[in-house]
Structure formats: structure tokens, C-alpha cells
Design a protein around this motif. Structure first.
Motif, PDB file in Angstrom:
ATOM      1  N   PHE A 128      53.545  36.181  52.279  1.00  0.00           N
ATOM      2  CA  PHE A 128      52.137  36.429  52.571  1.00  0.00           C
ATOM      3  C   PHE A 128      51.929  36.680  54.064  1.00  0.00           C
ATOM      4  O   PHE A 128      52.579  36.057  54.909  1.00  0.00           O
ATOM      5  CB  PHE A 128      51.278  35.229  52.178  1.00  0.00           C
ATOM      6  N   THR A 129      51.000  37.566  54.362  1.00  0.00           N
ATOM      7  CA  THR A 129      50.456  37.684  55.711  1.00  0.00           C
ATOM      8  C   THR A 129      49.082  37.014  55.708  1.00  0.00           C
ATOM      9  O   THR A 129      48.570  36.599  54.658  1.00  0.00           O
ATOM     10  CB  THR A 129      50.303  39.156  56.128  1.00  0.00           C
ATOM     11  N   ALA A 130      48.468  36.923  56.872  1.00  0.00           N
ATOM     12  CA  ALA A 130      47.118  36.355  56.944  1.00  0.00           C
ATOM     13  C   ALA A 130      46.150  37.158  56.090  1.00  0.00           C
ATOM     14  O   ALA A 130      45.262  36.599  55.428  1.00  0.00           O
ATOM     15  CB  ALA A 130      46.646  36.311  58.395  1.00  0.00           C
ATOM     16  N   CYS A 172      43.789  36.076  52.459  1.00  0.00           N
ATOM     17  CA  CYS A 172      42.354  36.327  52.304  1.00  0.00           C
ATOM     18  C   CYS A 172      42.058  37.210  51.099  1.00  0.00           C
ATOM     19  O   CYS A 172      40.887  37.449  50.775  1.00  0.00           O
ATOM     20  CB  CYS A 172      41.790  37.002  53.553  1.00  0.00           C
ATOM     21  N   ARG A 173      43.105  37.716  50.448  1.00  0.00           N
ATOM     22  CA  ARG A 173      42.925  38.666  49.347  1.00  0.00           C
ATOM     23  C   ARG A 173      43.617  38.190  48.070  1.00  0.00           C
ATOM     24  O   ARG A 173      44.261  38.965  47.381  1.00  0.00           O
ATOM     25  CB  ARG A 173      43.453  40.038  49.760  1.00  0.00           C
ATOM     26  N   ILE A 174      43.493  36.909  47.791  1.00  0.00           N
ATOM     27  CA  ILE A 174      43.989  36.366  46.531  1.00  0.00           C
ATOM     28  C   ILE A 174      42.833  36.374  45.542  1.00  0.00           C
ATOM     29  O   ILE A 174      41.770  35.815  45.809  1.00  0.00           O
ATOM     30  CB  ILE A 174      44.526  34.936  46.712  1.00  0.00           C
ATOM     31  N   LEU A 205      40.739  26.167  44.611  1.00  0.00           N
ATOM     32  CA  LEU A 205      40.544  27.007  45.793  1.00  0.00           C
ATOM     33  C   LEU A 205      39.318  26.577  46.578  1.00  0.00           C
ATOM     34  O   LEU A 205      39.338  26.500  47.809  1.00  0.00           O
ATOM     35  CB  LEU A 205      40.419  28.468  45.355  1.00  0.00           C
ATOM     36  N   LEU A 206      38.252  26.245  45.864  1.00  0.00           N
ATOM     37  CA  LEU A 206      37.006  25.861  46.525  1.00  0.00           C
ATOM     38  C   LEU A 206      37.149  24.556  47.286  1.00  0.00           C
ATOM     39  O   LEU A 206      36.687  24.426  48.424  1.00  0.00           O
ATOM     40  CB  LEU A 206      35.891  25.734  45.477  1.00  0.00           C
ATOM     41  N   ARG A 207      37.799  23.574  46.670  1.00  0.00           N
ATOM     42  CA  ARG A 207      37.856  22.238  47.268  1.00  0.00           C
ATOM     43  C   ARG A 207      39.051  22.037  48.183  1.00  0.00           C
ATOM     44  O   ARG A 207      38.976  21.266  49.135  1.00  0.00           O
ATOM     45  CB  ARG A 207      37.882  21.186  46.165  1.00  0.00           C
ATOM     46  N   GLY A 208      40.174  22.702  47.872  1.00  0.00           N
ATOM     47  CA  GLY A 208      41.379  22.465  48.654  1.00  0.00           C
ATOM     48  C   GLY A 208      41.901  23.663  49.411  1.00  0.00           C
ATOM     49  O   GLY A 208      42.884  23.554  50.137  1.00  0.00           O
ATOM     50  N   CYS A 267      52.416  42.672  52.081  1.00  0.00           N
ATOM     51  CA  CYS A 267      52.006  43.792  52.942  1.00  0.00           C
ATOM     52  C   CYS A 267      50.497  43.906  53.146  1.00  0.00           C
ATOM     53  O   CYS A 267      49.970  44.995  53.330  1.00  0.00           O
ATOM     54  CB  CYS A 267      52.539  45.111  52.391  1.00  0.00           C
ATOM     55  N   GLY A 268      49.804  42.767  53.097  1.00  0.00           N
ATOM     56  CA  GLY A 268      48.375  42.792  53.385  1.00  0.00           C
ATOM     57  C   GLY A 268      47.500  43.254  52.244  1.00  0.00           C
ATOM     58  O   GLY A 268      46.273  43.302  52.383  1.00  0.00           O
ATOM     59  N   ARG A 269      48.100  43.607  51.086  1.00  0.00           N
ATOM     60  CA  ARG A 269      47.301  44.085  49.952  1.00  0.00           C
ATOM     61  C   ARG A 269      46.861  42.950  49.031  1.00  0.00           C
ATOM     62  O   ARG A 269      46.092  43.162  48.111  1.00  0.00           O
ATOM     63  CB  ARG A 269      48.093  45.133  49.168  1.00  0.00           C
TER      64      ARG A 269
END
Length: 340
Positions: free
Chosen positions: A6-8, A12-14, A182-185, A218-220
Motif C-alpha cells: 500500500f501507498t498512502a 485512502c482508497r479502500i 473501519l469507523l472505530r479503529g 500503485c495508488g489505485r
């Protein structure tokens, strides 16, 4: 081992699939049935590392010989070790009719790549011994295409569609659970608890597999697709879009009441020992006390507490020279069955 890097931007795109995928579930149901029936087959799939859901095993036992014996042409394209060609996943199309339309429109070169014809098929391996029918499909035989579409519809109608209300309900429950994690942790909680034998070590997710691959996202981003029939991870790399990770959805035996009365019901999500450790922390404890309660070593207690803390299920505060572990609201809700 498969390693997803993963990249940053990827973190953010999961995203989570909004509904079960009828085509993918049909293909995975065939693979599960063939595996349970003991059919010998060739393939290099990623369906490793987890037992099938108890409900799926009951489904297989309900049909004499197993549903896979009636899969027709579809049985020639999946392998009992978990391999499913990418063109049978169609992650962006959830209904069967739409998925089959996309299959029929798949270019010959993509079919060849997914099935391993020719042998240099790329990272996903393909079938070890593509049969004559698979080659005819790649060559554009109308009869081969019609057979695949007909047999897939027939298998779905006979063996998957009667279960579809339950599959949909279970997938939506799993989606709610993952969303709550995801919301809580945060992302760490989500990725830490996707599979009991999977390991999240920022920035890499390690998945059990008989093969070794390093897959940069790759950021996707990453699209998570829960499956009722899958027994292990299935990865679909898409150079133009988010990589797809099909994972076995969470099963809490007996539902919410069982989760509250029997903490081991969470074993499918956390692992048996870790689920027990979580239940023991209904009463806060130091690491030493936790080790004594769980009858594990101090190092093991510290490790399990660390994983549960990363998942957002417990909190840890220092009290003098010791640390005190206690449940978070998410940990309480999991034990009570309210987050299922």
C-alpha cells in the motif's frame, strides 16, 4: 505468500463491495464443491488458509455427489485449489445477467491470459492443463461460449439462487462489521481482522498462498469483496483500476446469542486464542493478569493484546510500572453481537 503493498493513497482508497457478486459466487461455489468432492484438478489459485463456512459445507452435503458434478462447462474453468479466472469475477457487476454479458464480451486475448493459454499467462497462473473446451472458448467458438453461459445460469438457478437471500444477508452483515471496524479503529483495525492467518504490517498486507507474489497497489486502492463460498484470499490485479481482494466473509456460529454466550464464536474473525483473550478482558487486566487468565506466556499475552489494540478492540493505559488493558466500545459490541 502474497504481499499487497500500500501507498498512502491506497490506504485512502479502500472500498467495500456494496452487494454479493452473483457470477463470482457461482464460480467459487463450483470450486468449493469440486474440492469437497475430491476431484483432482490443476490450477494455481489463492484459496488457501481457511476452512469453508459451516453453512457452505451443509450446502455441499445437501446435494448427492456435490453440486460441482452438475457444473458442466463451468467446472472446466475453475480448480479445486481455489483458482478462478479473472473474467469470471467481474467485480463491478453484481447481477448474474450483467456478469455473463461481460463474460461473453471478453476479448480472446484476455481469455487466453486468464486461462494460461499460452503458458506465459502472467502472475495469476491460470489452469495448469487447459482442456480442449477451454481452448475452443479462447478461439471464439460460439458453441463453447453458449455452453459456458448456459451451464453458469443453470448452476446458479439450481444451487446458488435458492440461497441468495441468505448470502445477501450474510454479506451485508459482514459489510456492516467491516465498516464498523473501519469507523472505530481505522484502516489498521480493518486490515488486521480481515483473516485470522493474514498479517497486516504497515504498509504491507501478507496473505497465505502456495505461490509468492509482490503486488504494488500503485495508488489505485483496494476493493474488498466478501464471499460466502471462498475459503481463502483471491486477488485480481487490474492495471487500470483498484486491485480486487475477495475474502471469506465472517461467520459467527449461531448468531448474536452465540457470540454473547460463547466467545469462541469470534474465532472465525480473530482466531480462537485471541477471541478468548478479548472475552477475558470484559474485566480489565494487566498483561501479567491476562497471561494468567488465558494460560499463555507473558509474551503471548502481550502480542495478542497488541493485535487487539491495533484493531481498536481494546485500549491500554499505563498504571505505574504496569499497563492495564480494557475493552473499547467496539470490543464490547463484538462480544455482545451488536456489530455483526
Amino acid at each position: 505468500m502474497i504481499r499487497l503493498h500500500f501507498t498512502a493513497d491506497d490506504l485512502c482508497r479502500i472500498t467495500l463491495a456494496p452487494a454479493p457478486n452473483a457470477l463470482a459466487e457461482t464460480a467459487l461455489g463450483v470450486g468449493l464443491s469440486l474440492r469437497r468432492s475430491g476431484r483432482r484438478g490443476g490450477g494455481r489459485g489463492f484459496g488457501q488458509g481457511r476452512r469453508a463456512r459451516s453453512a457452505a459445507l451443509e450446502w455441499h452435503r445437501s446435494v448427492p455427489g456435490g453440486p460441482g458434478v452438475r457444473a458442466g462447462a463451468l467446472a472446466e474453468l475453475v480448480a479445486e485449489d481455489g483458482f478462478v479466472p479473472d473474467f469470471l469475477l467481474q467485480p463491478g457487476i453484481h447481477d448474474l445477467a450483467g456478469g455473463l454479458e461481460a463474460v461473453a464480451a471478453t476479448p480472446a486475448e484476455r481469455l487466453a491470459l486468464d486461462l494460461g493459454i499460452p503458458e506465459a499467462a502472467g502472475w495469476n497462473g491460470g489452469l495448469v492443463r487447459p482442456g480442449r473446451w477451454a481452448r475452443e472458448l479462447v478461439e471464439g467458438s460460439p458453441a463453447a461460449t453458449r455452453a459456458l453461459l448456459h451451464d453458469t445460469r443453470d448452476f446458479f438457478a439450481r444451487h446458488v439462487e435458492p440461497l441468495w437471500p441468505r448470502i445477501r444477508q450474510d454479506v451485508l452483515a459482514d459489510r456492516a462489521l467491516r465498516s464498523e471496524m473501519l469507523l472505530r479503529g481505522g484502516v489498521d483495525a480493518l486490515l488486521t481482522t480481515l483473516g485470522t492467518t493474514w498479517r497486516w504490517q504497515h504498509p504491507t498486507l501478507h496473505l497465505p498462498s502456495a505461490s509468492a507474489y509482490d503486488i504494488p497497489l500503485c495508488g489505485r486502492g483496494l476493493l474488498l469483496v466478501p464471499s460466502w463460498f471462498a475459503t481463502g484470499p483471491l486477488v485480481m490485479y487490474r492495471p487500470e483500476a483498484a486491485t480486487v481482494l475477495v475474502y471469506p466473509l465472517y461467520e459467527a456460529p449461531g448468531g448474536s446469542a452465540a457470540a454473547e454466550g460463547r466467545p469462541e464464536a469470534l474465532a472465525a474473525l480473530l482466531g480462537r486464542t485471541r477471541a478468548r483473550v478479548l472475552a477475558l478482558l470484559r474485566t480489565p487486566a494487566t498483561t501479567t493478569a491476562l497471561a494468567e487468565r488465558a494460560s499463555v506466556s507473558l509474551a503471548a499475552a502481550s502480542h495478542h493484546a497488541g493485535v487487539l489494540r491495533t484493531a481498536g478492540l481494546i485500549g491500554t493505559v499505563r498504571t505505574g510500572t504496569a499497563v492495564l488493558h480494557s475493552l473499547t466500545p467496539l470490543g464490547h459490541s463484538l462480544l455482545a453481537g451488536t456489530a455483526e
